[in-house]
Design a protein around this motif. Structure first.
Motif, PDB file in Angstrom:
ATOM      1  N   GLY A   1       0.802  -1.211   0.000  1.00  0.00           N
ATOM      2  CA  GLY A   1       0.000   0.000   0.000  1.00  0.00           C
ATOM      3  C   GLY A   1       0.834   1.258   0.000  1.00  0.00           C
ATOM      4  N   LEU A   2       2.160   1.126   0.112  1.00  0.00           N
ATOM      5  CA  LEU A   2       3.053   2.282   0.145  1.00  0.00           C
ATOM      6  C   LEU A   2       3.817   2.382  -1.170  1.00  0.00           C
ATOM      7  N   ALA A   3       3.756   3.539  -1.782  1.00  0.00           N
ATOM      8  CA  ALA A   3       4.475   3.752  -3.036  1.00  0.00           C
ATOM      9  C   ALA A   3       5.971   3.569  -2.819  1.00  0.00           C
ATOM     10  N   GLY A   4       6.592   2.792  -3.709  1.00  0.00           N
ATOM     11  CA  GLY A   4       8.031   2.572  -3.630  1.00  0.00           C
ATOM     12  C   GLY A   4       8.447   1.404  -2.765  1.00  0.00           C
ATOM     13  N   ASP A   5       7.476   0.663  -2.221  1.00  0.00           N
ATOM     14  CA  ASP A   5       7.782  -0.489  -1.362  1.00  0.00           C
ATOM     15  C   ASP A   5       7.546  -1.772  -2.140  1.00  0.00           C
ATOM     16  N   ALA A   6       8.553  -2.640  -2.199  1.00  0.00           N
ATOM     17  CA  ALA A   6       8.467  -3.859  -3.001  1.00  0.00           C
ATOM     18  C   ALA A   6       7.776  -4.986  -2.244  1.00  0.00           C
ATOM     19  N   VAL A   7       6.840  -5.649  -2.920  1.00  0.00           N
ATOM     20  CA  VAL A   7       6.260  -6.917  -2.462  1.00  0.00           C
ATOM     21  C   VAL A   7       6.483  -7.904  -3.597  1.00  0.00           C
ATOM     22  N   CYS A   8       7.305  -8.911  -3.370  1.00  0.00           N
ATOM     23  CA  CYS A   8       7.738  -9.801  -4.442  1.00  0.00           C
ATOM     24  C   CYS A   8       6.877 -11.051  -4.571  1.00  0.00           C
TER      25      CYS A   8
ATOM     26  N   VAL B   1      -0.396  -2.751   4.504  1.00  0.00           N
ATOM     27  CA  VAL B   1       0.601  -2.085   5.336  1.00  0.00           C
ATOM     28  C   VAL B   1       0.863  -2.972   6.547  1.00  0.00           C
ATOM     29  N   TYR B   2       2.123  -3.039   6.972  1.00  0.00           N
ATOM     30  CA  TYR B   2       2.480  -3.815   8.166  1.00  0.00           C
ATOM     31  C   TYR B   2       3.094  -2.887   9.200  1.00  0.00           C
ATOM     32  N   ALA B   3       2.577  -2.956  10.427  1.00  0.00           N
ATOM     33  CA  ALA B   3       3.046  -2.095  11.516  1.00  0.00           C
ATOM     34  C   ALA B   3       3.580  -2.932  12.675  1.00  0.00           C
ATOM     35  N   PHE B   4       4.652  -2.455  13.283  1.00  0.00           N
ATOM     36  CA  PHE B   4       5.245  -3.118  14.443  1.00  0.00           C
ATOM     37  C   PHE B   4       5.682  -2.043  15.431  1.00  0.00           C
TER      38      PHE B   4
END
Length: 238
Positions: A49-56, A68-71
């Motif tokens: 959901g974040l522009a520029g973040d890779a999910v392969c 989105v993942y939050a910790f």
């Protein structure tokens, strides 16, 4: 409560045997922002959901319900003590490292406003995978992380917009049930008898977990009905 760090990852090769080589975006690094946040599309098609973040690996990761993942930084601090090593923000592959927010105690369907625009909704806890274990370099990490029961939270995007490191986080909605991230995680991982309790969260729950809870509850109801019929037949026998 605030967004302590905003973290993005780039695709990188996984150091595994040749026959199973793959790429992953789990190595997240802090950026100042602003970064655009929006629903990426259904699982299998949409990535982060974040522009520029890779999910392969879009079969298992990304998509609208885990956009989105939050910790929590507080949980990273606890792991630093336990592991005896530093864990910079983003170490667990989280997009959002938060401060002052009880993520494991968050309710499924709880909504957070980050900055002036973005609203996110909690859907589930993070299920650890082997890439996570390889990334951390800790033997038996999947089991160890799962046993802790503090998985961080996946979120869907309710209202898009831009966020940046340092933005305030406000809880703008808490649903009227008691299904927390921690409870949903326990039910998913190793306490399946808890699955029917998750139904109270309704459609806010990650759809795959919701389906599992409905299937398990139906099976239990069917078993109970069968037992009742057997008892009735036994009592009516001559």
């Amino acid at each position: 409560m605030k967004l302590l760090s905003l973290n993005l990852g780039q695709a990188a090769a996984v150091d595994v045997p040749e026959e199973s080589k793959s790429v992953t975006g789990i190595d997240k690094r802090p950026v100042a922002g602003p970064v655009r946040v929006a629903a990426p599309g259904p699982k299998g098609v949409g990535g982060s959901g974040l522009a520029g973040d890779a999910v392969c690996n879009r079969r298992h990761h990304g998509g609208n319900d885990q956009a989105v993942y939050a910790f929590a930084r507080e949980d990273l601090d606890a792991w630093e003590v336990e592991l005896g090593r530093g864990l910079p923000n983003g170490s667990f592959g989280e997009n959002l490292t938060t401060e002052g927010l009880d993520i494991s105690g968050a309710l499924i369907g709880e909504r957070w406003r980050i900055g002036a625009e973005v609203v996110l909704e909690v859907t589930a806890g993070r299920v650890p995978c082997l890439n996570f274990q390889r990334h951390l370099g800790e033997r038996g990490w999947v089991r160890r992380f799962a046993g802790k029961g503090e998985p961080g939270a996946y979120l869907r995007v309710v209202r898009p917009g831009e966020i940046r490191a340092g933005d305030p986080i406000e809880i703008v909605h808490r649903p009227d049930h008691d299904v927390t991230v921690a409870l949903a995680f326990r039910a998913t991982m190793n306490e399946r008898e808890l699955l029917p309790r998750l139904l109270a969260a309704g459609e806010a729950l990650h759809p795959e977990i919701l389906e599992s809870a409905r299937t398990y509850a139906a099976q239990q109801d069917g078993s109970a009905d069968s037992a009742t019929r057997r008892c009735r037949r036994a009592s009516e026998a001559p």
